[in-house]
Design an enzyme around this catalytic site. Structure first.
Site, mmCIF file in Angstrom:
data_model
loop_
_atom_site.group_PDB
_atom_site.id
_atom_site.type_symbol
_atom_site.label_atom_id
_atom_site.label_comp_id
_atom_site.label_asym_id
_atom_site.label_seq_id
_atom_site.Cartn_x
_atom_site.Cartn_y
_atom_site.Cartn_z
ATOM 1 N N ILE A 168 -7.645 47.827 -14.672
ATOM 2 C CA ILE A 168 -8.380 46.775 -15.380
ATOM 3 C C ILE A 168 -7.492 45.841 -16.186
ATOM 4 C CG2 ILE A 168 -10.574 48.015 -15.459
ATOM 5 C CD1 ILE A 168 -9.938 48.905 -18.287
ATOM 6 N N GLY A 169 -6.186 46.117 -16.243
ATOM 7 C CA GLY A 169 -5.323 45.187 -16.970
ATOM 8 C C GLY A 169 -3.898 45.668 -17.077
ATOM 9 N N GLY A 215 -0.344 44.905 -19.699
ATOM 10 C CA GLY A 215 0.337 44.205 -20.781
ATOM 11 C C GLY A 215 1.821 44.179 -20.504
ATOM 12 N N GLY A 216 2.612 43.952 -21.538
ATOM 13 C CA GLY A 216 4.050 43.857 -21.358
ATOM 14 C C GLY A 216 4.684 45.151 -20.885
ATOM 15 N N MET A 217 4.156 46.278 -21.315
ATOM 16 C CA MET A 217 4.770 47.569 -20.990
ATOM 17 C C MET A 217 3.840 48.526 -20.281
ATOM 18 S SD MET A 217 6.947 48.892 -24.192
ATOM 19 C CE MET A 217 5.434 49.716 -24.702
ATOM 20 N N ALA A 218 2.547 48.277 -20.296
ATOM 21 C CA ALA A 218 1.607 49.303 -19.863
ATOM 22 C C ALA A 218 0.520 48.762 -18.948
ATOM 23 C CB ALA A 218 0.967 49.944 -21.089
ATOM 24 N N VAL A 234 -3.568 49.478 -17.776
ATOM 25 C CA VAL A 234 -4.803 50.054 -18.296
ATOM 26 C C VAL A 234 -5.760 50.263 -17.131
ATOM 27 C CG1 VAL A 234 -6.722 49.803 -19.915
ATOM 28 C CG2 VAL A 234 -4.471 48.867 -20.506
ATOM 29 N N LYS A 271 -4.367 54.177 -20.777
ATOM 30 C CA LYS A 271 -3.213 53.276 -20.842
ATOM 31 C C LYS A 271 -1.985 54.077 -20.447
ATOM 32 C CE LYS A 271 -1.003 50.220 -24.265
ATOM 33 N NZ LYS A 271 -1.078 49.785 -25.676
ATOM 34 N N ASP A 309 1.319 42.120 -33.795
ATOM 35 C CA ASP A 309 0.920 41.468 -32.542
ATOM 36 C C ASP A 309 -0.573 41.170 -32.529
ATOM 37 O OD1 ASP A 309 1.404 40.275 -30.090
ATOM 38 O OD2 ASP A 309 1.239 42.146 -28.953
#
Length: 198
Positions: free
Chosen positions: A16-17, A19-22, A24, A39, A132
């Site tokens: 579902i998504g 980010g910069g490192m992970a 989800v 995550k 952040d």
């Protein structure tokens, strides 16, 4: 479709998504029979010890921040080399997604702030700085209740320690000037600046 990732307790449903490192994923907790979000450290970073330290730090930080408007952690662990956090699945999406439809009304914006500001205040009283804050890190549950998420780069306001691989951390469009200038001693005012931009 074989997504190439499984956990004994959780049946992964879909990606579902990222980010910069992970990454989800939505998943089903087979033991408690509920849908959750998992995550995981991005696989291309799994060999790097720094993201693993950040991930563990995020779990430990959120465990200290018990507040109804901070996204909690249900579980944390490692399975066959994959480090993971298990959280509630926030079915209402992100503030960033909502803003794609245009600005919120004053009443809507005020209602969201009224709920998340006390959570941020508690974080600061514990001498932690989120670093952040941005619309994509404010998530809504199925009832429209907002929660602050993604404490992966949180920093103690009393410490110069930075658990990142170096360079600028955070999202530049929402950073305070002191954070952009990489000053080591930032405090909760930096988060308040970011919240003002949001």
């Amino acid at each position: 479709m074989d997504i190439g990732i499984e956990f004994p307790r959780y049946r992964v449903i879909e990606h579902i998504g990222r980010g910069g490192m992970a990454d989800v994923w939505s998943a089903r907790d087979k033991r408690l029979n509920r849908t959750v979000a998992i995550k995981t450290v991005a696989r291309d970073l799994s060999a790097d010890n720094e993201p693993l330290k950040l991930f563990e730090r995020e779990a430990q930080t959120i465990a200290q921040l018990e507040h109804p408007h901070i996204l909690p952690i249900y579980d944390f662990g490692e399975d066959e080399g994959s480090l993971f956090l298990v959280m509630p699945l926030m079915e209402g999406g992100t503030l960033g997604k909502r803003l794609e439809n245009g600005p919120l009304s004053l009443a809507e914006a005020t209602d969201i702030l009224r709920q998340i500001v006390p959570a941020l205040d508690m974080t600061h009283r514990l001498n932690m700085v989120h670093r952040d804050l941005k619309p994509d890190n404010i998530l809504f549950d199925g009832y429209g209740v907002p929660r602050i998420a993604d404490f992966g780069i949180v920093k103690s306001a009393e410490s110069s320690m930075t658990l990142t691989a170096g360079g600028l951390v955070g999202t530049p469009a929402y950073m305070s000037p002191e954070q952009v200038s990489s000053k080591k001693s930032i405090d909760g005012r930096s988060d308040i600046y970011s919240l003002g931009i949001i």
